[in-house]
Design an enzyme around this catalytic site. Structure first.
Site, PDB file in Angstrom:
ATOM      1  N   HIS A  65       5.453  29.463  98.528  1.00 46.82           N
ATOM      2  CA  HIS A  65       5.750  29.168  99.929  1.00 46.82           C
ATOM      3  C   HIS A  65       4.869  27.995 100.361  1.00 46.82           C
ATOM      4  O   HIS A  65       5.340  27.052 100.970  1.00 46.82           O
ATOM      5  CB  HIS A  65       5.500  30.410 100.796  1.00 46.82           C
ATOM      6  CG  HIS A  65       5.835  30.226 102.240  1.00 46.82           C
ATOM      7  ND1 HIS A  65       5.760  31.231 103.160  1.00 46.82           N
ATOM      8  CD2 HIS A  65       6.231  29.140 102.925  1.00 46.82           C
ATOM      9  CE1 HIS A  65       6.108  30.772 104.353  1.00 46.82           C
ATOM     10  NE2 HIS A  65       6.393  29.501 104.233  1.00 46.82           N
ATOM     11  N   GLU A 112       5.569  21.681 104.982  1.00 49.19           N
ATOM     12  CA  GLU A 112       4.316  22.113 104.349  1.00 49.19           C
ATOM     13  C   GLU A 112       3.305  20.972 104.322  1.00 49.19           C
ATOM     14  O   GLU A 112       2.113  21.181 104.527  1.00 49.19           O
ATOM     15  CB  GLU A 112       4.583  22.638 102.934  1.00 49.19           C
ATOM     16  CG  GLU A 112       5.394  23.939 102.903  1.00 49.19           C
ATOM     17  CD  GLU A 112       4.693  25.120 103.561  1.00 49.19           C
ATOM     18  OE1 GLU A 112       3.503  25.349 103.286  1.00 49.19           O
ATOM     19  OE2 GLU A 112       5.334  25.814 104.364  1.00 49.19           O
ATOM     20  N   HIS A 116       0.215  21.733 106.590  1.00 46.76           N
ATOM     21  CA  HIS A 116      -0.909  22.189 105.762  1.00 46.76           C
ATOM     22  C   HIS A 116      -1.514  21.095 104.885  1.00 46.76           C
ATOM     23  O   HIS A 116      -2.725  21.009 104.740  1.00 46.76           O
ATOM     24  CB  HIS A 116      -0.455  23.351 104.865  1.00 46.76           C
ATOM     25  CG  HIS A 116       0.207  24.462 105.626  1.00 46.76           C
ATOM     26  ND1 HIS A 116      -0.492  25.334 106.433  1.00 46.76           N
ATOM     27  CD2 HIS A 116       1.509  24.832 105.718  1.00 46.76           C
ATOM     28  CE1 HIS A 116       0.347  26.203 106.980  1.00 46.76           C
ATOM     29  NE2 HIS A 116       1.568  25.915 106.568  1.00 46.76           N
TER      30      HIS A 116
END
Ligand SMILES: *[C@@H]1O[C@H](CO)[C@@H](O)[C@H](O)[C@H]1NC(C)=O
Ligand SMILES: *[C@@H]1O[C@H](CO)[C@@H](O)[C@H](O)[C@H]1NC(C)=O
Ligand SMILES: *[C@@H]1O[C@H](CO)[C@@H](O)[C@H](O)[C@H]1NC(C)=O
Ligand SMILES: *[C@@H]1O[C@H](CO)[C@@H](O)[C@H](O)[C@H]1NC(C)=O
Ligand SMILES: *[C@@H]1O[C@H](CO)[C@@H](O)[C@H](O)[C@H]1NC(C)=O
Ligand SMILES: *[C@@H]1O[C@H](CO)[C@@H](O)[C@H](O)[C@H]1NC(C)=O
Length: 254
Positions: A65, A112, A116
């Site tokens: 993920h 992502e 992140h």
């Protein structure tokens, strides 16, 4: 006299404003500080269950993920995702890091990276898009969660598991506690459904427990099962006492 009062008032206002500004900035920066890397795997069959509208034939392995630097997020909005930079990684990404709900996985990768990756980038070993995605793939392959679970007999099944057995498999393999998330039960009798497993690392990429060193801020509440019981929309930390379903592919439930 009026002048002095006005000046004082003006001075005070300036102080209030500049203090507000500084504290806002400190707050913004504090959101970019992190000490823990979280390698997050999800079980595609469960993810599909959360929104099966576009989910055909999910993979039958735990897929990536993301690789998340603690709770830091959106650390550099002016660092756009460029798929060209990871062209050579795509054959692997498509298999190991697919977007379960959308056919165009680059939406997930873009998300992502922005949320992140731009925070992970504060470490030299992840300070480019290519390095960030490579590192995540490297950790995923090195720690082989799929292999760890199979080794201890934790495989998709129509019978239920105890959380302690799933935790024990991971503890025995890695020597650290994971964070395991489930879809909470619909109502009284139904099981919780295994959905997401996080393995945590220090900034030096040493394995560490996921559970410690979390500030008990409002973020903490989001992880407690109490907070999102009876809501089949989001993962919650699995409840240790509930029976747990690890759904096989092509198996329907409730
Ligand atoms: C499920 O997917 C559809 C199509 O992508 C989307 O419109 C809908 O908002 C999604 N629902 C949830 C709960 O994510
Ligand atoms: C944000 O990313 C851009 C593009 O890589 C870079 O030039 C800039 O220095 C970064 N800003 C910070 C604060 O790291
Ligand atoms: C996939 O998503 C990316 C990023 O959102 C977009 O630029 C691209 O055009 C999309 N590709 C397809 C085939 O939809
Ligand atoms: C990690 O968690 C386990 C189990 O809760 C505990 O025994 C161990 O001491 C913890 N390790 C560290 C480094 O805190
Ligand atoms: C776990 O589930 C049991 C049984 O339904 C319930 O009594 C308990 O409150 C739950 N624990 C948490 C932390 O939600
Ligand atoms: C699941 O069902 C689909 C369609 O019925 C089939 O194509 C696929 O091979 C099945 N997957 C497994 C692992 O049995």
């Amino acid at each position: 006299m009026k002048c002095v009062v006005a000046l004082l008032l003006f001075g005070c206002l300036c102080l209030v404003f500049s203090y507000g500004y500084v504290s806002q900035e400190i707050f913004e920066r504090s959101k970019h500080i992190w000490n823990k890397l979280i390698l997050t795997h999800h079980w595609p069959v469960t993810v599909c269950k959360m929104n099966n509208s576009l989910c055909k034939d999910p993979p039958t392995v735990w897929t990536l993920h993301g690789l998340w630097p603690g709770k830091a997020n959106m650390c550099n909005k002016s660092w756009p995702f460029k798929i060209n930079e990871i062209q050579d990684l795509l054959p692997e990404m498509i298999h190991l890091w697919p977007d379960i709900l959308h056919p165009n996985a680059s939406q997930l990768w873009k998300h992502e990276w922005l949320k992140h990756g731009t925070c992970a980038a504060k470490l030299d070993c992840m300070n480019s898009e290519h390095k960030y995605f490579s590192k995540a793939l490297e950790l995923y392959k090195k720690y082989d969660l799929n292999g760890a679970l199979v080794k201890f007999g934790i495989v998709p099944s129509t019978s239920y598991y105890q959380m302690k057995d799933i935790k024990a498999a991971i503890m025995k393999t890695y020597g650290v506690m994971p964070k395991i998330q489930c879809l909470p039960p619909d109502c009284g009798q139904s099981p919780q459904i295994l959905g997401q497993i996080e393995i945590c690392f220090t900034k030096e990429f040493e394995l560490r427990n996921c559970t410690e060193g979390e500030s008990k801020s409002h973020h903490f509440l989001k992880d407690t099962p109490v907070d999102c019981s009876l809501k089949q929309e989001d993962f919650c930390v699995c409840n240790d006492t509930l029976k747990t379903y690890y759904p096989p592919v092509n198996q329907t439930w409730n």
